[in-house]
Design a protein around this motif. Sequence first.
Motif, PDB file in Angstrom:
ATOM      1  N   ALA A  70     113.610 -10.311 138.715  1.00  0.00           N
ATOM      2  CA  ALA A  70     114.401 -11.041 139.705  1.00  0.00           C
ATOM      3  C   ALA A  70     115.672 -11.591 139.071  1.00  0.00           C
ATOM      4  CB  ALA A  70     113.565 -12.169 140.317  1.00  0.00           C
ATOM      5  N   ALA A  71     115.537 -12.171 137.879  1.00  0.00           N
ATOM      6  CA  ALA A  71     116.674 -12.866 137.275  1.00  0.00           C
ATOM      7  C   ALA A  71     117.708 -11.912 136.676  1.00  0.00           C
ATOM      8  CB  ALA A  71     116.188 -13.844 136.198  1.00  0.00           C
ATOM      9  N   PHE A  72     117.241 -10.720 136.239  1.00  0.00           N
ATOM     10  CA  PHE A  72     118.189  -9.775 135.637  1.00  0.00           C
ATOM     11  C   PHE A  72     118.426  -8.547 136.512  1.00  0.00           C
ATOM     12  CE2 PHE A  72     116.494 -12.253 132.139  1.00  0.00           C
ATOM     13  CZ  PHE A  72     117.648 -12.631 131.477  1.00  0.00           C
ATOM     14  N   GLY A  73     117.366  -8.145 137.229  1.00  0.00           N
ATOM     15  CA  GLY A  73     117.489  -6.942 138.052  1.00  0.00           C
ATOM     16  C   GLY A  73     118.352  -7.168 139.274  1.00  0.00           C
ATOM     17  N   PHE A 105     116.521 -16.673 142.839  1.00  0.00           N
ATOM     18  CA  PHE A 105     115.842 -15.578 142.114  1.00  0.00           C
ATOM     19  C   PHE A 105     114.390 -15.953 141.786  1.00  0.00           C
ATOM     20  CE2 PHE A 105     120.092 -14.018 140.125  1.00  0.00           C
ATOM     21  CZ  PHE A 105     120.410 -13.409 141.329  1.00  0.00           C
ATOM     22  N   ALA A 106     114.217 -17.169 141.264  1.00  0.00           N
ATOM     23  CA  ALA A 106     112.872 -17.608 140.892  1.00  0.00           C
ATOM     24  C   ALA A 106     111.977 -17.665 142.131  1.00  0.00           C
ATOM     25  CB  ALA A 106     112.940 -18.978 140.226  1.00  0.00           C
ATOM     26  N   VAL A 178     109.628 -21.234 136.157  1.00  0.00           N
ATOM     27  CA  VAL A 178     110.990 -21.049 136.667  1.00  0.00           C
ATOM     28  C   VAL A 178     112.038 -21.667 135.755  1.00  0.00           C
ATOM     29  CG1 VAL A 178     110.175 -20.944 139.044  1.00  0.00           C
ATOM     30  CG2 VAL A 178     111.082 -23.099 138.156  1.00  0.00           C
ATOM     31  N   GLY A 179     111.639 -22.723 135.019  1.00  0.00           N
ATOM     32  CA  GLY A 179     112.579 -23.373 134.123  1.00  0.00           C
ATOM     33  C   GLY A 179     113.093 -22.444 133.020  1.00  0.00           C
ATOM     34  N   PHE A 180     112.282 -21.432 132.704  1.00  0.00           N
ATOM     35  CA  PHE A 180     112.694 -20.485 131.665  1.00  0.00           C
ATOM     36  C   PHE A 180     113.591 -19.394 132.220  1.00  0.00           C
ATOM     37  CE2 PHE A 180     108.712 -22.406 130.404  1.00  0.00           C
ATOM     38  CZ  PHE A 180     109.024 -22.884 129.138  1.00  0.00           C
ATOM     39  N   PHE A 181     113.794 -19.389 133.538  1.00  0.00           N
ATOM     40  CA  PHE A 181     114.636 -18.369 134.151  1.00  0.00           C
ATOM     41  C   PHE A 181     115.819 -19.001 134.862  1.00  0.00           C
ATOM     42  CE2 PHE A 181     110.692 -16.315 133.255  1.00  0.00           C
ATOM     43  CZ  PHE A 181     111.090 -15.074 132.787  1.00  0.00           C
ATOM     44  N   GLY A 182     116.370 -20.009 134.234  1.00  0.00           N
ATOM     45  CA  GLY A 182     117.651 -20.516 134.692  1.00  0.00           C
ATOM     46  C   GLY A 182     117.608 -21.645 135.702  1.00  0.00           C
TER      47      GLY A 182
END
Lengths: 235, 248
Positions: A70-73, A105-106, A178-182
Motif C-alpha cells: 500500500a505504502a510503496f505500490g 495507505f495504511a 501503521v506508525g512504521f508506514f508513515g
Amino acid sequence: MSVLIDRFDVFAGGFWLTLQICVLAALGALILGAVVAVLRISPVPPLRAVGTGYVNVFRNMPLTVVMFFAAFGLPALGSNADFLRIPGLDVVFSRLGTDLPYFRFALIALVLYTAAFVCEALRSGVNAVPPGQAEAARSLGLTFGQNLRYVVLPQSWKASIVPLGSVIIAMIKNSALVGFFGVVGDLSQTADQLTSAEGYAFVPVAIGISIGYLIMTVPLGAFLDRIEKRQAVAR
Amino acid sequence: MTTGEPLIVLDAVDKWFGPLHVLDDVSLSVGRGEVVVVIGPSGSGKSTLCRTINRLEPINSGTITFDGQPLPAEGKALAKLRSEVGMVFQSFNLFAHKTIMENVTLGPIKVRREKPAVARERALALLDRVGIANQADKFPAQLSGGQQQRAAIARALAMQPKAMLFDEPTSALDPEMVGEVLDVMTSLARDGMTMVVVTHEMGFARHAANRVIFMADGQLVEDAPPAEFFANPRSERAKDFLSKILTH
C-alpha cells in the motif's frame, strides 16, 4: 512514570488517532468482508473463485507486506488514494483529507487484510445455520439473495458475532504497524516519539501505550463475553 | 385419476455421489392428481429421487420434465419452478427465527409478491386445515414435531403448488404424532393433489397411493398399484424387503 502525567496529551492524541484508524478500518473491513463473504457462498462458480482467491491472498500474507504494497505500490501506480477524501467523513477523521497520503495507505492495507478474516467469520456464521433452512427457502422459490436476506443471515449473525469481535480486536492490535508506514502520531508511534526524540525511559512509555490499547480492546472483549453468555442461555 | 400429459417425467436419470451410483437409469412419470409412494431400503436412492424433482439435487445425466418444461439451470427460472413444487422434509426445516404465520406467509409475500393481508388470510385457512390455527404466533421450537410438520405442509401449500414432494415426512416423529401428519397427507391426496411421497409408512402406501415404486441400489425395481405390490411383489428384492418389515 511521570511521563504518563507530564505527556498525557501525547498519549491522548495517539489514542485518538489509533481509535480513528480502527473505527474507519473496522467499518471498511466489515463492508468489504461482507461483500467477499457473499461472493464466497454464491452459487455462481466464477464469483466464488474471486471470493476464495481474495481470502487466500490476504489471509495468508503478512500484514507488514500488505502495508508495504500500500505504502510503496500505490504511489508507484500514481495513486494518492484520494478517493478516501470523503467529504463529511474527513471533518471527523481529519487525516483522511491531508495531503500526506500515509494515513489513507495504511487504512487501505488494514481494510484489505482484515476483510479476509471478516469474510471467514461471517461465513462460519452462515455455515452454523443448518443447511435445511436454506434448502427449505430454496424449495419455496426464494432466490439466492432473498434466501440470504430473509432466512440465512438473520440466523447467522449470532454465530458470527463472537469470531467477528475477535477479528476486530486483532485488527486494533495490528493497527500498531501503521506508525512504521508513515503515519505520524498514532498510539505506537508516540513511543518512538517520546523515547527516541524526547529521551523518556521506554518501559513507562510502553505501559502508557498498553493502557491505551487495553482501553479499546478490553471493553470490546467484555461485550463479546456478554453476548456469548446470553446466547448460551437462549440455547 | 390421471388426465392428460404427465406432470412429472424422469427419463433415464443417473446420479453419482462420487463413486456411488445413487440413481441408476431411473425413468418414472407421475400423472396429474396421482399419488406415488416411493419405498425401499435405506440407501436405495429414494430420497435423492425425490430431491431431484425440484433440483435440490442436480443430476448427472438424463432429463427431468415438470409440467412440460425441462428443469431449468440454477437461477430465476429454477426459483419459479421450485415455487410451484411444494416440498416437505424429514426434519421439517421450519425457519427457526420466524413464527409459524411468518413461515407460511414468507413465500407468498416475497416470491409471489402477494399482499400481506391476502397471504395471512390464506395462511390462517391452511393452518386451520392442518389443525394448528391456534399456534400461528408461536415459534417452531415451541411446537411438537407433529405440529411442526403440519406447519411445514401448510407452508408448502401456501404457494398453491402443482405438486407436493414428501421426503420421509414422518420418520423424525414420535409414533403418536405420525397419525396426525398422515391424516393431513391423506386428505390432500383425496383432494387430488399430485404427490410423490418417500415413506416407510406402509399403511399410507396401501390406502392413499395410486402407485407404489420400489427402489433398491439406485434402481427403480417395481412400479405397481399398492394392492398388487403388497400382495404379489415380483422381484426378490421387494419380497425380501416386505418380509422384513411386515412380519413385526
